[in-house]
Scaffold this active site. Sequence first.
Site, PDB file in Angstrom:
ATOM      1  N   GLN A 167      24.891  72.136  -0.948  1.00 15.59           N
ATOM      2  CA  GLN A 167      23.922  71.043  -0.875  1.00 15.59           C
ATOM      3  C   GLN A 167      24.234  70.074   0.259  1.00 15.59           C
ATOM      4  O   GLN A 167      23.382  69.286   0.644  1.00 15.59           O
ATOM      5  CB  GLN A 167      23.869  70.289  -2.196  1.00 15.59           C
ATOM      6  CG  GLN A 167      23.281  71.114  -3.325  1.00 15.59           C
ATOM      7  CD  GLN A 167      23.251  70.320  -4.595  1.00 15.59           C
ATOM      8  OE1 GLN A 167      24.246  70.236  -5.311  1.00 15.59           O
ATOM      9  NE2 GLN A 167      22.107  69.705  -4.865  1.00 15.59           N
ATOM     10  N   CYS A 195      17.053  68.341  -9.351  1.00 14.09           N
ATOM     11  CA  CYS A 195      18.077  68.703  -8.372  1.00 14.09           C
ATOM     12  C   CYS A 195      17.872  67.883  -7.104  1.00 14.09           C
ATOM     13  O   CYS A 195      16.740  67.716  -6.653  1.00 14.09           O
ATOM     14  CB  CYS A 195      17.984  70.195  -8.070  1.00 14.09           C
ATOM     15  SG  CYS A 195      19.210  70.788  -6.891  1.00 14.09           S
ATOM     16  N   LEU A 196      18.971  67.425  -6.538  1.00 16.58           N
ATOM     17  CA  LEU A 196      18.905  66.678  -5.282  1.00 16.58           C
ATOM     18  C   LEU A 196      18.279  67.516  -4.163  1.00 16.58           C
ATOM     19  O   LEU A 196      17.687  66.970  -3.245  1.00 16.58           O
ATOM     20  CB  LEU A 196      20.306  66.236  -4.859  1.00 16.58           C
ATOM     21  CG  LEU A 196      21.011  65.266  -5.790  1.00 16.58           C
ATOM     22  CD1 LEU A 196      22.460  65.089  -5.380  1.00 16.58           C
ATOM     23  CD2 LEU A 196      20.290  63.936  -5.809  1.00 16.58           C
ATOM     24  N   HIS A 217      24.616  74.227 -13.762  1.00 20.68           N
ATOM     25  CA  HIS A 217      23.740  73.923 -12.627  1.00 20.68           C
ATOM     26  C   HIS A 217      24.513  73.998 -11.307  1.00 20.68           C
ATOM     27  O   HIS A 217      24.071  74.656 -10.359  1.00 20.68           O
ATOM     28  CB  HIS A 217      23.131  72.526 -12.821  1.00 20.68           C
ATOM     29  CG  HIS A 217      22.225  72.103 -11.719  1.00 20.68           C
ATOM     30  ND1 HIS A 217      20.851  72.092 -11.847  1.00 20.68           N
ATOM     31  CD2 HIS A 217      22.477  71.654 -10.460  1.00 20.68           C
ATOM     32  CE1 HIS A 217      20.309  71.658 -10.710  1.00 20.68           C
ATOM     33  NE2 HIS A 217      21.289  71.391  -9.851  1.00 20.68           N
ATOM     34  N   GLU A 218      25.648  73.316 -11.246  1.00 25.30           N
ATOM     35  CA  GLU A 218      26.413  73.273  -9.990  1.00 25.30           C
ATOM     36  C   GLU A 218      27.018  74.626  -9.646  1.00 25.30           C
ATOM     37  O   GLU A 218      27.031  75.028  -8.483  1.00 25.30           O
ATOM     38  CB  GLU A 218      27.493  72.192 -10.039  1.00 25.30           C
ATOM     39  CG  GLU A 218      26.968  70.784 -10.227  1.00 25.30           C
ATOM     40  CD  GLU A 218      25.836  70.380  -9.293  1.00 25.30           C
ATOM     41  OE1 GLU A 218      25.758  70.862  -8.144  1.00 25.30           O
ATOM     42  OE2 GLU A 218      25.003  69.551  -9.718  1.00 25.30           O
TER      43      GLU A 218
END
Length: 163
Positions: free
Chosen positions: A52, A90-91, A132-133
């Site tokens: 990310q 999510c970013l 998620h990560e």
Amino acid sequence: MAVLPIRTVPDPILRKKTKRVTSIDKSVKKLIADMLETLHAEEGRAGLAAPQVGVSLRITVIGLPEAEDIILINGEIVRRKGERVVSEGCLSIPGYMGEVQRAESVTAKGLDINGKNIRIKGEGLLAQALEHELDHLDGVLYIDKLVSPDSLRKIQPEDTETI
């Protein structure tokens, strides 16, 4: 330390499987410090994976309210228990949230910043953040796991709590 720019879809790095960290040197420790700074730069952020911020390494950081930050290098889920449907954002996909199926509890293993083997057991939001990560490290985004395409919805910035 620096706040790093967040990569957003359709950036191809978000879809690549990341490389294992072979040495936790100064550059890796600086990346982790910058990732933590980036994670805490805005309220409502729960986790961040290296892709990310444009780095294809198996590194994640998680910072939940009223909990110590978690740094996980070469992390992987070793156990999942139960199922639940949760709302997730999510970013890297700003302005949207969707319903995904996640485990009620997970156990992950990896290395800490000093290269020591660690296991993390998490329930609820921590379990969700770990899944998620760690998905990010395999090029998987939450939109790939929607319970239904109709569950993806546009949101207002003040409505967000992103993982």
